[in-house]
Every structure is written in structure tokens, then in C-alpha cells.
Design a protein around this motif. Structure first.
Motif, short mmCIF file in Angstrom:
data_model
loop_
_atom_site.label_atom_id
_atom_site.label_comp_id
_atom_site.label_asym_id
_atom_site.label_seq_id
_atom_site.Cartn_x
_atom_site.Cartn_y
_atom_site.Cartn_z
N VAL A 189 0.84 -1.19 0.00
CA VAL A 189 0.00 0.00 0.00
C VAL A 189 0.88 1.24 0.00
O VAL A 189 2.01 1.22 0.47
CB VAL A 189 -0.95 0.02 1.22
N THR A 190 0.37 2.34 -0.56
CA THR A 190 1.12 3.59 -0.60
C THR A 190 0.62 4.60 0.41
O THR A 190 1.28 5.60 0.67
CB THR A 190 1.05 4.21 -2.00
N ALA A 191 -0.56 4.38 0.96
CA ALA A 191 -1.13 5.31 1.93
C ALA A 191 -2.06 4.54 2.87
O ALA A 191 -2.54 3.46 2.52
CB ALA A 191 -1.92 6.41 1.21
N PRO A 192 -2.31 5.09 4.05
CA PRO A 192 -3.25 4.41 4.94
C PRO A 192 -4.66 4.46 4.35
O PRO A 192 -4.97 5.32 3.51
CB PRO A 192 -3.17 5.21 6.24
N PRO A 193 -5.53 3.57 4.75
CA PRO A 193 -6.89 3.59 4.21
C PRO A 193 -7.62 4.86 4.62
O PRO A 193 -7.36 5.43 5.67
CB PRO A 193 -7.54 2.35 4.82
N PRO A 194 -8.52 5.35 3.78
CA PRO A 194 -9.25 6.58 4.11
C PRO A 194 -10.17 6.36 5.31
O PRO A 194 -10.67 5.25 5.53
CB PRO A 194 -10.05 6.90 2.85
N ARG A 195 -10.36 7.42 6.06
CA ARG A 195 -11.26 7.34 7.20
C ARG A 195 -12.70 7.29 6.70
O ARG A 195 -13.06 7.99 5.75
CB ARG A 195 -11.11 8.55 8.09
N PRO A 196 -13.51 6.49 7.34
CA PRO A 196 -14.92 6.46 6.91
C PRO A 196 -15.59 7.77 7.27
O PRO A 196 -15.31 8.38 8.30
CB PRO A 196 -15.51 5.29 7.68
N ALA A 197 -16.47 8.23 6.39
CA ALA A 197 -17.19 9.49 6.64
C ALA A 197 -18.17 9.29 7.79
O ALA A 197 -18.93 8.32 7.81
CB ALA A 197 -17.94 9.92 5.38
N ARG A 198 -18.12 10.20 8.75
CA ARG A 198 -19.03 10.13 9.88
C ARG A 198 -20.28 10.93 9.55
O ARG A 198 -20.20 12.07 9.10
CB ARG A 198 -18.37 10.69 11.13
N PRO A 199 -21.44 10.36 9.77
CA PRO A 199 -22.66 11.12 9.49
C PRO A 199 -22.82 12.26 10.49
O PRO A 199 -22.34 12.20 11.63
CB PRO A 199 -23.77 10.08 9.65
N ALA A 200 -23.43 13.33 10.03
CA ALA A 200 -23.66 14.48 10.91
C ALA A 200 -24.62 14.06 12.02
O ALA A 200 -25.57 13.30 11.79
CB ALA A 200 -24.26 15.64 10.11
N PRO A 201 -24.37 14.54 13.24
CA PRO A 201 -25.27 14.16 14.33
C PRO A 201 -26.66 14.74 14.11
O PRO A 201 -26.83 15.87 13.64
CB PRO A 201 -24.60 14.74 15.57
N ARG A 202 -27.64 13.96 14.44
CA ARG A 202 -29.01 14.44 14.31
C ARG A 202 -29.31 15.38 15.47
O ARG A 202 -28.91 15.12 16.60
CB ARG A 202 -29.96 13.26 14.32
N PRO A 203 -29.99 16.49 15.18
CA PRO A 203 -30.28 17.44 16.27
C PRO A 203 -31.26 16.83 17.28
O PRO A 203 -32.14 16.05 16.93
CB PRO A 203 -30.90 18.63 15.55
N ASP A 204 -31.04 17.19 18.52
CA ASP A 204 -31.89 16.71 19.60
C ASP A 204 -33.13 17.60 19.66
O ASP A 204 -33.02 18.82 19.82
CB ASP A 204 -31.13 16.75 20.91
N PRO A 205 -34.34 17.07 19.54
CA PRO A 205 -35.55 17.91 19.53
C PRO A 205 -35.76 18.63 20.86
O PRO A 205 -36.43 19.66 20.92
CB PRO A 205 -36.68 16.94 19.23
N ARG A 206 -35.15 18.15 21.95
CA ARG A 206 -35.32 18.82 23.25
C ARG A 206 -34.59 20.16 23.30
O ARG A 206 -34.93 21.02 24.09
CB ARG A 206 -34.82 17.90 24.35
N THR A 207 -33.58 20.34 22.46
CA THR A 207 -32.82 21.58 22.51
C THR A 207 -33.26 22.57 21.42
O THR A 207 -32.67 23.63 21.28
CB THR A 207 -31.33 21.31 22.32
#
Length: 93
Positions: free
Chosen positions: A69-87
């Protein structure tokens, strides 16, 4: 049931299917009736399920032919956190 390998002095290799641990050390050859001694052989792993066989093949290949390999594997994309309806009704700056 496992397959046991025996070798007859006159007829050569003989395979016998017996229950696990029930194979005697010497067996009568089915062809000539002479003594056939049990041989120690590698287990027949190719008779397993395909996923297990593929994992064993990958492990064997990585021992002698490691992937370059020539580079480390790409980081998996993290989904944006869903907003909390209480806030939702809190004041924003």
C-alpha cells in the motif's frame, strides 16, 4: 464424518470414512486384504464453507505475498449528528 487415509504396501493409498476417533491404526485393504497402516495427513480444509476457505487462503497469501500500500486507508465518513428535539427551543447566541 472424517476421511482417514491408509497406505497399503501393494495397492497404495486407501481412503476410509469412519466416525471421529473410530479409525484403527491398521486396517485390512479392501482390494488385496493385506495390512494398510493409517497415515498422518493434513486436514481437508477445502471441504469447509466458502467464507472459511477464503479467509484461510487470504491468510496464507498475506504470509508470502503481502499487499503493498502507498497510503493508509481513508477514514470512513461520519454522518452528521441528528439534532436533539429537546434543545430546539433553547435560545441561540
Amino acid at each position: 464424518m472424517p476421511v482417514y487415509a491408509y497406505r497399503c504396501g501393494e495397492d497404495g493409498a486407501v481412503d476410509v470414512v469412519r466416525p471421529l476417533g473410530a479409525a484403527p491404526p491398521v486396517l485390512a485393504c479392501p482390494t488385496c486384504g493385506g495390512d494398510a497402516r493409517k497415515m498422518i495427513t493434513a486436514p481437508r480444509l477445502a471441504l469447509g464453507d466458502r467464507a472459511r476457505v477464503a479467509a484461510i487462503d487470504r491468510a496464507e497469501a498475506s504470509r508470502t505475498e503481502p499487499a503493498v500500500v502507498t497510503a493508509p486507508p481513508p477514514r470512513p465518513a461520519r454522518p452528521a449528528p441528528r439534532p436533539d428535539p429537546r434543545t430546539a427551543r433553547l435560545p441561540r447566541p
